[in-house]
Design a protein around this motif. Structure first.
Motif, PDB file in Angstrom:
ATOM      1  N   GLY A 149      -6.437   2.008  -7.336  1.00 55.31           N
ATOM      2  CA  GLY A 149      -6.505   3.255  -6.579  1.00 55.31           C
ATOM      3  C   GLY A 149      -5.840   4.401  -7.316  1.00 55.31           C
ATOM      4  N   ALA A 150      -5.330   5.369  -6.570  1.00 56.11           N
ATOM      5  CA  ALA A 150      -4.689   6.549  -7.154  1.00 56.11           C
ATOM      6  C   ALA A 150      -3.612   7.047  -6.205  1.00 56.11           C
ATOM      7  CB  ALA A 150      -5.726   7.636  -7.428  1.00 56.11           C
ATOM      8  N   LEU A 151      -2.748   7.928  -6.726  1.00 57.86           N
ATOM      9  CA  LEU A 151      -1.616   8.416  -5.931  1.00 57.86           C
ATOM     10  C   LEU A 151      -1.164   9.763  -6.470  1.00 57.86           C
ATOM     11  CD1 LEU A 151       0.419   7.345  -3.679  1.00 57.86           C
ATOM     12  CD2 LEU A 151       1.934   6.784  -5.590  1.00 57.86           C
ATOM     13  N   ASP A 152      -0.764  10.635  -5.573  1.00 54.29           N
ATOM     14  CA  ASP A 152      -0.049  11.845  -5.968  1.00 54.29           C
ATOM     15  C   ASP A 152       1.433  11.548  -5.773  1.00 54.29           C
ATOM     16  OD1 ASP A 152       1.164  14.254  -6.356  1.00 54.29           O
ATOM     17  OD2 ASP A 152      -0.059  15.378  -4.922  1.00 54.29           O
ATOM     18  N   PRO A 153       2.175  11.191  -6.827  1.00 53.93           N
ATOM     19  CA  PRO A 153       3.554  10.745  -6.651  1.00 53.93           C
ATOM     20  C   PRO A 153       4.495  11.838  -6.162  1.00 53.93           C
ATOM     21  CG  PRO A 153       3.040  10.999  -8.975  1.00 53.93           C
ATOM     22  CD  PRO A 153       1.758  11.176  -8.243  1.00 53.93           C
ATOM     23  N   ALA A 154       4.068  13.091  -6.222  1.00 55.94           N
ATOM     24  CA  ALA A 154       4.920  14.180  -5.726  1.00 55.94           C
ATOM     25  C   ALA A 154       4.838  14.328  -4.206  1.00 55.94           C
ATOM     26  CB  ALA A 154       4.521  15.489  -6.397  1.00 55.94           C
ATOM     27  N   ARG A 155       3.866  13.639  -3.566  1.00 53.98           N
ATOM     28  CA  ARG A 155       3.681  13.804  -2.116  1.00 53.98           C
ATOM     29  C   ARG A 155       3.414  12.451  -1.459  1.00 53.98           C
ATOM     30  NH1 ARG A 155      -0.732  17.857  -0.655  1.00 53.98           N
ATOM     31  NH2 ARG A 155      -1.915  16.858  -2.334  1.00 53.98           N
ATOM     32  N   VAL A 156       4.312  11.511  -1.631  1.00 60.88           N
ATOM     33  CA  VAL A 156       4.153  10.179  -1.045  1.00 60.88           C
ATOM     34  C   VAL A 156       4.522  10.238   0.429  1.00 60.88           C
ATOM     35  CG1 VAL A 156       4.945   7.787  -1.126  1.00 60.88           C
ATOM     36  CG2 VAL A 156       4.609   9.074  -3.259  1.00 60.88           C
ATOM     37  N   THR A 157       3.640   9.668   1.264  1.00 59.98           N
ATOM     38  CA  THR A 157       3.848   9.765   2.715  1.00 59.98           C
ATOM     39  C   THR A 157       4.150   8.429   3.385  1.00 59.98           C
ATOM     40  OG1 THR A 157       1.460   9.579   3.046  1.00 59.98           O
ATOM     41  CG2 THR A 157       2.383  11.803   2.931  1.00 59.98           C
ATOM     42  N   LYS A 165       0.849  -1.189   0.000  1.00 56.88           N
ATOM     43  CA  LYS A 165       0.000   0.000   0.000  1.00 56.88           C
ATOM     44  C   LYS A 165       0.886   1.240   0.000  1.00 56.88           C
ATOM     45  CE  LYS A 165      -2.400   1.052   3.713  1.00 56.88           C
ATOM     46  NZ  LYS A 165      -3.453   1.038   4.764  1.00 56.88           N
ATOM     47  N   ILE A 166       0.661   2.139  -0.970  1.00 52.78           N
ATOM     48  CA  ILE A 166       1.423   3.383  -1.070  1.00 52.78           C
ATOM     49  C   ILE A 166       0.450   4.537  -0.893  1.00 52.78           C
ATOM     50  CG2 ILE A 166       3.032   4.729  -2.477  1.00 52.78           C
ATOM     51  CD1 ILE A 166       3.617   2.203  -4.079  1.00 52.78           C
ATOM     52  N   GLU A 167       0.760   5.472   0.025  1.00 50.61           N
ATOM     53  CA  GLU A 167      -0.145   6.563   0.361  1.00 50.61           C
ATOM     54  C   GLU A 167       0.493   7.913   0.020  1.00 50.61           C
ATOM     55  OE1 GLU A 167      -1.678   6.075   4.479  1.00 50.61           O
ATOM     56  OE2 GLU A 167      -0.518   4.197   4.434  1.00 50.61           O
ATOM     57  N   SER A 168      -0.367   8.880  -0.318  1.00 50.59           N
ATOM     58  CA  SER A 168       0.114  10.239  -0.550  1.00 50.59           C
ATOM     59  C   SER A 168      -0.613  11.218   0.378  1.00 50.59           C
ATOM     60  CB  SER A 168      -0.061  10.649  -2.017  1.00 50.59           C
ATOM     61  OG  SER A 168      -1.391  10.489  -2.450  1.00 50.59           O
ATOM     62  N   ALA A 169      -0.088  12.433   0.476  1.00 50.50           N
ATOM     63  CA  ALA A 169      -0.558  13.399   1.467  1.00 50.50           C
ATOM     64  C   ALA A 169      -2.003  13.821   1.257  1.00 50.50           C
ATOM     65  CB  ALA A 169       0.353  14.632   1.446  1.00 50.50           C
ATOM     66  N   ASP A 170      -2.546  13.652   0.076  1.00 48.07           N
ATOM     67  CA  ASP A 170      -3.931  14.039  -0.197  1.00 48.07           C
ATOM     68  C   ASP A 170      -4.926  12.942   0.159  1.00 48.07           C
ATOM     69  OD1 ASP A 170      -3.211  12.262  -2.134  1.00 48.07           O
ATOM     70  OD2 ASP A 170      -3.753  13.515  -3.838  1.00 48.07           O
ATOM     71  N   GLY A 171      -4.472  11.879   0.810  1.00 47.99           N
ATOM     72  CA  GLY A 171      -5.355  10.800   1.216  1.00 47.99           C
ATOM     73  C   GLY A 171      -5.528   9.710   0.186  1.00 47.99           C
ATOM     74  N   LYS A 172      -4.921   9.849  -0.980  1.00 53.63           N
ATOM     75  CA  LYS A 172      -5.031   8.818  -1.998  1.00 53.63           C
ATOM     76  C   LYS A 172      -4.172   7.606  -1.626  1.00 53.63           C
ATOM     77  CE  LYS A 172      -5.983  12.027  -5.792  1.00 53.63           C
ATOM     78  NZ  LYS A 172      -5.477  12.604  -7.061  1.00 53.63           N
ATOM     79  N   VAL A 173      -4.632   6.440  -2.070  1.00 55.71           N
ATOM     80  CA  VAL A 173      -3.939   5.195  -1.750  1.00 55.71           C
ATOM     81  C   VAL A 173      -3.873   4.326  -2.997  1.00 55.71           C
ATOM     82  CG1 VAL A 173      -3.918   3.122  -0.321  1.00 55.71           C
ATOM     83  CG2 VAL A 173      -4.791   5.267   0.620  1.00 55.71           C
ATOM     84  N   LEU A 174      -2.702   3.776  -3.245  1.00 58.97           N
ATOM     85  CA  LEU A 174      -2.484   2.826  -4.332  1.00 58.97           C
ATOM     86  C   LEU A 174      -2.157   1.475  -3.702  1.00 58.97           C
ATOM     87  CD1 LEU A 174      -2.319   3.056  -7.512  1.00 58.97           C
ATOM     88  CD2 LEU A 174       0.164   3.065  -7.216  1.00 58.97           C
TER      89      LEU A 174
END
Length: 767
Positions: free
Chosen positions: A165-173, A105-114
């Motif tokens: 899912g989806a991800l913002d790759p510039a803001r991975v958390t 599971k990969i998460e970004s700061a906007d709450g999106k999850v891949l």
């Protein structure tokens, strides 16, 4: 709850360290303080790495028994910028002797999850690569992806071929590795963690998959061929075996009925009868018949789209070459669930199976033109003999296919069989009614092959009449016809479990507008019962200020509840009316056009008790597609016994992934050698049920490696491969099971007859 945190300090690792654009963020063996590691119901049992059998040092992670033990990586700086990267990478090895399924599971700061589920095989270490965007095999035109790992740039590489899912790759958390519900401690070994550039890995994973014969290129198996000579010599060997097996077949009546068992009245057509507590199909000559069939014995399902993904294929024929005749054009774009999200669903296709028939047997033989045929006058088109435009010798193919089926102990052509096979009058056959038209449909959310036909729509009755007239036109008096299937795998219920799925047809109908006939029928049923909105409000426990609000599109009915049992009763009443209207419409038309033949039911994949009971009321036979280890696992058999109706299994199979095609089917076994024993057990369990009158295998041929035209399915499900070579071990096991089935049925029939009290002489049936 167990929770640990590790902040490690050691030497720094250079970024973008490799020529391939690899950026290492963390190394479990020599960690830095740039990444925080949190453990939940998991441990790092050693402070140092351990050497693998290949001399590599990796760090052990042990996941303890729990619902979701996990390891979570987060950047100390708050977030990672992976906008220039294409995949996440992790050096990993399964430390167990069996495969594990790793949840990434990969998460970004906007709450999106891949998220991705990765099958981690036992064996040496590999590079795990997870794309930083949603992708799946459907994006490449097929249901299942190529097997992993594979060798990429000389390294063992495991690509996650499905990410959701989806991800913002510039803001991975965060990145989390988990196992779901391990029953005992499970360990993996890990090393470098980071990212790398580009989508070249995914492109490489799907490149060069298929050779010129339509076979998967990265695997070997006994039936795989490498030349035309191998095809021809294998065909010659098979002919000798078929000749021997055909001579050894047990004696039957003309239609495959069993001799030496109970005798029934001969009616000149197939029918059903229950005797001594067991249901039977009865041949036109009056003998018991247990239908053991094969679906899709057809030349029309072996092509695959090549346009736009030519890089997947090695050895496609060039224009002007003989095999270029096996190209064609198609369009399978649709909004059905079976095709949702699939790319490469139209354009140019190639038929590897037909091309391989040409390689093996040559061109069809053409009769000489009759003597005295006049020459064409100038400007007049000359019509060539029909066989010159035929790409496959249909008579030869049909004869060989029938020889195989009979030699292997099959006695029925299941759904979707080609006309030359039926016309040969060697095996009983079935026909689908294939009703289609512009009538209204209702969505249950499943809609695998489309929405449910609205049987209250007059256009449905017209479409049914038209389809049935066409389907029965040339078969009205054919004794070889076993019967007709009303349809195939309609979405009677919704996906999942619970009342939303159970009553999806009722919910879906109420959401529609009142110009849909089914909604008007449902509203009439409710109005007749409750008279007005006050009565309905009280019964359903809702606030309905006006009846007109029930008529509005999008109306959402309440869930059934013990406090308001009328809700569930009303849903059941409507779904019963719906099913009765559907099956009665079909039966009334079929009785007019084909009064002598059986109606074999609806081939249920999803169903409701109302639909099954209605089918039992109107049809001669119930039919289910049971993709389970045993038929008894496919439905509530106690309920079927109460209906007291013969049941035909319309589809079952067992597939694996070690013969080329990437999908193991709906019911998968670990390897090819297990398919035969799984088949034999399934047939044995079917014979043990006195209301089951037959079982049909799906299907004759393997599906193309890169997906069939219809929906991209690419399973190893066949008795025969894409090169027209049978899977020898499997067909041998199938033949043995099929031949035993007849003996079992006769033995059981004799025991049942002996157990019955003797009838008075005047009442005993005469032969």
């Amino acid at each position: 709850m167990i929770r640990r945190s590790l902040i490690a300090i050691a030497c720094a690792i250079p970024l973008w360290a490799s020529a391939a654009g690899q950026q290492t963020l963390f190394n479990f063996v020599s960690p830095t303080d740039a990444v925080r590691v949190d453990l939940q119901h998991a441990v790092l049992p050693s402070l140092t790495g351990e050497d693998t059998s290949e001399g590599e040092s990796l760090r052990r992670i042990t996941f303890n028994p729990d619902e979701l033990p996990s390891l979570r990586l987060t950047p100390q700086g708050g977030q990672w910028d992976w906008s220039q990267a294409g995949v996440m990478s992790l050096r990993i090895q399964n430390a167990m002797d069996w495969a594990l399924t790793l949840l990434v599971k990969i998460e970004s700061a906007d709450g999106k999850v891949l998220t991705s589920r990765v099958a981690l095989p036992a064996g040496p270490a590999q590079n795990l690569l997870v794309p930083l965007r949603a992708t799946s095999p459907l994006a490449h035109g097929m249901r299942a992806a190529p097997p992993m790992p594979w060798s990429y740039q000389g390294k063992r590489t495991l690509l996650a071929t499905s990410t959701e899912g989806a991800l913002d790759p510039a803001r991975v958390t965060a990145v989390t590795l988990s196992l779901e519900n391990p029953q005992a401690a499970q360990s993996i070994l890990v090393g470098r963690f980071g990212v790398r550039e580009g989508d070249d890995v995914e492109q490489a994973a799907y490149a060069g998959l298929v050779d010129g014969y339509g076979q998967y290129t990265r695997l070997r198996w006994p039936e795989k061929v490498g030349s035309d000579e191998e095809l021809k010599s294998a065909a010659a060997r098979e002919r000798e075996q078929l000749r021997k097996w055909l001579q050894e077949r047990p004696k039957t009546d003309t239609y495959g009925g069993l001799l030496g068992g109970p005798r029934f009245e001969a009616s000149n057509f197939f029918r059903t009868e229950k005797r001594d507590g067991r249901w039977y199909l009865v041949t036109p000559e009056g003998n018991p018949f247990y239908s053991i069939g094969v679906n899709t014995v057809s030349l029309g399902h072996s092509a695959t789209y090549v346009e736009g993904r030519e890089a997947m294929f090695d050895g496609l024929p060039k224009e002007g070459e003989a095999l270029a005749a096996y190209y064609g054009q198609g369009d399978n774009r649709s909004g059905s669930g079976a095709n949702r999200g699939r790319a490469f669903d139209h354009g140019r296709w190639f038929d590897f199976y037909s091309a391989n028939l040409y390689r093996t047997y040559g061109k069809p033989a053409c009769p000489e033109a009759p003597a005295g045929q006049p020459e064409a006058t100038p400007g007049q088109a000359v019509t060539p003999p029909a066989c010159e435009s035929t790409l496959v010798d249909l008579d030869r193919w049909a004869a060989l296919s029938l020889d195989r089926l009979q030699a292997w102990g099959f006695n029925t052509l299941g759904n979707w069989n080609d006309a030359p096979l039926r016309e040969a009058a060697r095996l009983p056959y079935t026909i689908p009614l294939s009703i289609s038209g512009d009538y209204a449909t209702i969505s249950t959310g499943l809609d695998w092959w489309g929405g449910m036909p609205d049987p209250f729509d007059p256009r449905f009755a017209m479409a049914a009449e038209r389809a049935i007239a066409i389907a029965t036109r040339d078969h009205r008096d054919d004794p070889w016809l076993l019967g007709y299937f009303t349809d195939n795998e309609l979405a009677w219920a919704g996906p999942g479990e619970g009342p939303r799925a159970r009553y999806a047809l009722a919910y879906g109908t109420l959401r529609l507008t009142t110009d849909v006939p089914a909604k008007r029928a449902f509203l009439k049923q409710l109005r007749d019962k409750y008279r007005n909105h006050e009565g309905l409000s009280a019964a359903w426990g809702i606030e309905l200020p006006a009846w007109e609000l029930l008529e509005d599109p999008g109306f959402e009915a309440p869930l059934p509840s013990p406090e308001h049992p009328a809700i569930e009763q009303d849903f059941q009443d409507f779904q019963r009316l719906f099913a009765d209207t559907y099956f009665k419409t079909v039966v009334d038309s079929l009785k007019w056009h084909a009064p002598n033949h059986l109606l074999l039911g609806g081939r249920f994949a999803s169903s409701t008790p109302e639909a099954v009971a209605s089918c039992a009321r109107y049809c001669d036979v119930l039919s289910f597609n049971f993709y389970t280890r045993e038929p008894q696992q496919g439905y509530d058999f106690a309920a079927l016994r109460e209906l007291d109706k013969p049941v035909l299994i319309g589809e079952f199979h067992f597939g694996s992934r070690d013969r080329g095609p990437f999908w193991g089917g709906v019911q998968e076994v670990y390897k090819e050698e297990e398919r035969g024993s799984a088949y034999a057990n399934y047939l044995k369990k079917a014979l043990a049920e006195p209301f089951i009158v037959g079982a049909h295998w799906f299907q004759y041929l393997d599906q193309p490696v890169t997906g069939r035209l219809l929906d991209g399915e690419n399973g190893h499900l066949g008795l025969v491969g894409i090169t027209d070579r049978p899977y020898q071990g499997f067909v041998t096991a199938v033949r043995k099971a099929n031949l035993e089935a007849g003996k079992t049925l006769l033995t059981e029939a004799a025991k049942r007859a002996e157990a019955q009290p003797a009838a008075p002489a005047a009442e005993r049936p005469q032969p």
